[in-house]
Scaffold this active site. Structure first.
Site, PDB file in Angstrom:
ATOM      1  N   ARG A  92       4.317  27.519  57.200  1.00 17.30           N
ATOM      2  CA  ARG A  92       5.562  27.176  56.846  1.00 17.30           C
ATOM      3  C   ARG A  92       6.043  25.766  57.160  1.00 17.30           C
ATOM      4  O   ARG A  92       7.259  25.548  56.687  1.00 17.30           O
ATOM      5  CB  ARG A  92       6.637  28.165  57.369  1.00 17.30           C
ATOM      6  CG  ARG A  92       6.541  29.579  56.354  1.00 17.30           C
ATOM      7  CD  ARG A  92       7.429  30.530  57.047  1.00 17.30           C
ATOM      8  NE  ARG A  92       8.193  31.430  56.330  1.00 17.30           N
ATOM      9  CZ  ARG A  92       8.052  32.759  56.264  1.00 17.30           C
ATOM     10  NH1 ARG A  92       6.834  33.213  56.759  1.00 17.30           N
ATOM     11  NH2 ARG A  92       8.946  33.215  55.691  1.00 17.30           N
ATOM     12  N   ARG A 131      16.809  44.547  48.300  1.00 20.07           N
ATOM     13  CA  ARG A 131      15.411  45.092  48.875  1.00 20.07           C
ATOM     14  C   ARG A 131      15.545  46.086  50.193  1.00 20.07           C
ATOM     15  O   ARG A 131      16.173  45.744  51.212  1.00 20.07           O
ATOM     16  CB  ARG A 131      14.603  43.855  49.218  1.00 20.07           C
ATOM     17  CG  ARG A 131      13.396  44.087  49.980  1.00 20.07           C
ATOM     18  CD  ARG A 131      12.270  43.052  49.888  1.00 20.07           C
ATOM     19  NE  ARG A 131      12.756  42.130  51.152  1.00 20.07           N
ATOM     20  CZ  ARG A 131      11.833  41.032  51.509  1.00 20.07           C
ATOM     21  NH1 ARG A 131      10.832  40.955  50.782  1.00 20.07           N
ATOM     22  NH2 ARG A 131      12.369  40.408  52.655  1.00 20.07           N
TER      23      ARG A 131
HETATM   24  P1  AMP Z   1       8.628  36.869  56.378  1.00 21.08           P
HETATM   25  O1  AMP Z   1       8.398  38.486  56.595  1.00 21.08           O
HETATM   26  O2  AMP Z   1       7.243  36.097  56.024  1.00 21.08           O
HETATM   27  O3  AMP Z   1       9.745  36.764  55.562  1.00 21.08           O
HETATM   28  O4  AMP Z   1       9.270  36.438  57.837  1.00 21.08           O
HETATM   29  C1  AMP Z   1      10.429  36.895  58.543  1.00 21.08           C
HETATM   30  C2  AMP Z   1      10.737  35.789  59.404  1.00 21.08           C
HETATM   31  O5  AMP Z   1       9.905  35.586  60.646  1.00 21.08           O
HETATM   32  C3  AMP Z   1      11.098  34.389  58.802  1.00 21.08           C
HETATM   33  O6  AMP Z   1      12.357  34.418  58.251  1.00 21.08           O
HETATM   34  C4  AMP Z   1      11.020  33.417  60.159  1.00 21.08           C
HETATM   35  O7  AMP Z   1      12.141  33.932  61.085  1.00 21.08           O
HETATM   36  C5  AMP Z   1       9.704  34.280  60.943  1.00 21.08           C
HETATM   37  N1  AMP Z   1       8.728  33.611  60.592  1.00 21.08           N
HETATM   38  C6  AMP Z   1       7.513  34.287  59.711  1.00 21.08           C
HETATM   39  N2  AMP Z   1       6.382  33.399  59.705  1.00 21.08           N
HETATM   40  C7  AMP Z   1       6.827  32.189  59.944  1.00 21.08           C
HETATM   41  C8  AMP Z   1       6.346  30.798  60.176  1.00 21.08           C
HETATM   42  N3  AMP Z   1       4.999  30.682  59.763  1.00 21.08           N
HETATM   43  N4  AMP Z   1       6.928  30.015  60.723  1.00 21.08           N
HETATM   44  C9  AMP Z   1       8.145  30.254  61.394  1.00 21.08           C
HETATM   45  N5  AMP Z   1       8.982  31.248  61.480  1.00 21.08           N
HETATM   46  C10 AMP Z   1       8.198  32.369  60.634  1.00 21.08           C
END
Ligand code: AMP
Length: 219
Positions: A92, A131
């Site tokens: 990310r 959601r």
């Molecule tokens: P997601 O389920 O992919 O939307 O991830 C939920 C939350 O986890 C995000 O809003 C970030 O706070 C954290 N997160 C997940 N993947 C990453 C990543 N690759 N880098 C930084 N934070 C992450």
């Protein structure tokens, strides 16, 4: 030479990455890794990593790169050589993307395609604020357009439905801002390497799935 087979699926929060990643896993037999799922698991288990990540996640901010890269390194090092990985929600930031490039080439692995699901911001906000997810099987529901048969209960496994703490309006706005600022350059990084494929995510899930399928099959 590095064997380039791994695939990355990316897109803003609410683009449908989780749903589509699961379908790609079911159809193409990828080994799936979602950093968001790994972090939520760590939070649920109350580990030290989980406790330190939770405050960033609840605020809709990114967890620091060192934490994420450490988690992915542990995962990648344990992989059998013939596994074909689908990275979901990672990388990310450009720093994470560079760390992944280095890690994979050191292991004789590589990425051969990056699938970016594009969805306009107003559609994302409306999707995320309606959601709900199953606590047990993580299946997503949209309580406005795709509600479960019984309110609050998963049709698939009977688990309890909940709303993620980062799907609240304030956190949604932060997440979209952080994505635009930090993750759009990651798409540019992979576009420059000739690996990026943009998929229109503002369509029915089945149509998005078909585009992703053909992108993956052609790789
Ligand atoms: P997601 O389920 O992919 O939307 O991830 C939920 C939350 O986890 C995000 O809003 C970030 O706070 C954290 N997160 C997940 N993947 C990453 C990543 N690759 N880098 C930084 N934070 C992450």
């Amino acid at each position: 030479m590095a064997q380039a087979r791994d695939v990355i699926i990316m897109g803003p929060p609410g683009a449908g990455k989780g749903t589509q990643a699961q379908r790609l896993v079911d159809t193409h037999g990828f080994t799936h890794v979602s950093t968001g799922d790994l972090l939520r698991e760590a939070v649920a288990q109350g580990t030290e990593l989980g406790l330190s990540a939770k405050k960033f996640m609840d605020a809709g901010e990114y967890v620091p790169d060192e934490v994420i890269v450490g988690m992915i390194r542990e995962f990648v090092q344990a992989l059998p050589t013939d596994a074909r990985v689908l990275y979901d929600g990672f990388p990310r930031t450009v720093a994470q993307a560079s760390a992944l490039d280095d890690m994979l080439s050191g292991l004789g692995r590589g990425v051969d395609r990056v699938l970016l699901i594009d969805v306009p911001d107003d559609v994302l906000v409306s999707r995320l604020s309606t959601r709900w997810l199953c606590r047990d099987c993580q299946r997503p529901y949209n309580v406005a357009t795709q509600p479960p048969e019984v309110e609050g209960v998963c049709d698939h496994c009977g688990g309890e439905l909940y709303q993620r703490s980062d799907d609240q309006p304030e956190a949604i706005r932060t997440r979209l801002g952080v994505y635009a600022e930090q993750t759009t350059p990651v798409a540019e990084h992979f576009a420059a390497a000739g690996l990026l494929e943009r998929i229109d995510g503002n369509r029915a899930p089945g149509a998005v799935q078909e585009s992703l399928d053909s992108a993956v099959s052609g790789s």
